[in-house]
Write an enzyme that holds these catalytic residues in place. Structure first.
Site, PDB file in Angstrom:
ATOM      1  N   LYS A 107       0.856  -1.184   0.000  1.00 30.67           N
ATOM      2  CA  LYS A 107       0.000   0.000   0.000  1.00 30.67           C
ATOM      3  C   LYS A 107       0.894   1.237   0.000  1.00 30.67           C
ATOM      4  O   LYS A 107       1.757   1.393   0.885  1.00 30.67           O
ATOM      5  CB  LYS A 107      -0.859  -0.041   1.261  1.00 30.67           C
TER       6      LYS A 107
HETATM    7  O1  G3P Z   1      -9.627   1.943   4.607  1.00 33.39           O
HETATM    8  C1  G3P Z   1      -9.138   3.145   5.133  1.00 33.39           C
HETATM    9  C2  G3P Z   1      -9.655   3.318   6.509  1.00 33.39           C
HETATM   10  O2  G3P Z   1      -8.982   2.507   7.416  1.00 33.39           O
HETATM   11  C3  G3P Z   1      -9.705   4.724   6.965  1.00 33.39           C
HETATM   12  O3  G3P Z   1     -10.887   4.813   7.633  1.00 33.39           O
HETATM   13  O4  G3P Z   1     -12.561   5.800   9.084  1.00 33.39           O
HETATM   14  O5  G3P Z   1     -10.123   6.389   9.379  1.00 33.39           O
HETATM   15  O6  G3P Z   1     -11.406   7.238   7.430  1.00 33.39           O
HETATM   16  P1  G3P Z   1     -11.265   6.143   8.431  1.00 33.39           P
END
Ligand code: G3P
Length: 226
Positions: free
Chosen positions: A90
């Site tokens: 990634k």
């Molecule tokens: O897949 C990306 C994720 O882990 C980020 O999520 O909720 O931190 O925006 P969030």
């Protein structure tokens, strides 16, 4: 091997217990992690944590690089991809990130280009040779942009040009996001375990099961009396 024209669910977590439980449901084809998710688990041995995930999940497991310069990204990416055959590296979108993606794609190292928030970023990732582009839907919604509409636009453009890069709807926050990702044609939605569990639930299912059991118990009780 993942079919590109079929929607898949990945689990967005680094929690081993959640991964085991989700795997047993038979609905998860891969896992995505990021430094924040790994940090949440408080396991100082990053390699051991990633390898444990890879031992549970046969499909793609995304593990993120932390370097910002091209050579550092390449060094980390090659190291990560040597750990297990199903590791997808990634890499956050940037000029150095794209340079690294173009080199890695020549080496058949799969890349998930992450932290994408625009069609241009997704297109550049696809052109550089990324296998996946991750669109952070929830974070776009947070700032008043329609994250899933963007996913739909990217899917449409990729289909139009027969681009094989898969679109991951990431930063999924609730079950409606997963529904919208499916409708938008996302190849993959990567969901937190909590959202996966919410997807199973429906109050009418719960009520229906209770009613079946109550009705059957009534019959069984009557039969016991007779
Ligand atoms: O897949 C990306 C994720 O882990 C980020 O999520 O909720 O931190 O925006 P969030």
């Amino acid at each position: 091997m993942i079919k590109w024209f079929q929607m898949h669910l990945f689990l967005d977590t680094a929690n081993i217990e959640e991964i085991r439980r989700a795997k047993s449901l038979g609905v998860i084809s891969g896992v995505t992690t990021n430094p924040s998710l790994i940090a949440r688990e408080d396991n100082p041995d990053y390699k051991a944590a990633v390898l444990e995930v890879c031992s549970i999940i046969d499909g793609p497991v995304s593990a993120e690089v932390l370097s910002l310069d091209r050579d550092g990204i390449l060094r980390e990416a090659r190291e990560l991809s040597s750990w297990a055959p199903n590791i997808v590296v990634k890499i956050p979108i940037s000029a150095s990130g794209l340079e690294a993606v173009s080199v890695l794609s020549q080496e058949n190292i799969k890349v998930n280009l992450t932290l994408c928030f625009s069609l241009n970023q997704a297109l550049l990732g696809a052109l550089a040779g990324a296998s996946y582009v991750s669109l952070f839907v929830g974070r776009l919604d947070d700032i008043g942009h329609d994250g899933m509409a963007l996913v739909g636009e990217i899917v449409e453009v990729f289909r139009h040009y027969d681009i094989k890069t898969q679109v991951i709807a990431a930063s999924i926050r609730h079950p409606l996001h997963t529904i919208a990702a499916a409708k938008a044609g996302a190849h993959i939605a990567t969901v937190p375990y909590r959202v996966l569990m919410q997807m199973i639930e429906h109050p009418l299912t719960t009520a229906g099961i209770e009613r079946f059991i109550e009705d059957w118990q009534r019959v069984a009780k009557r039969a016991a009396i007779i």
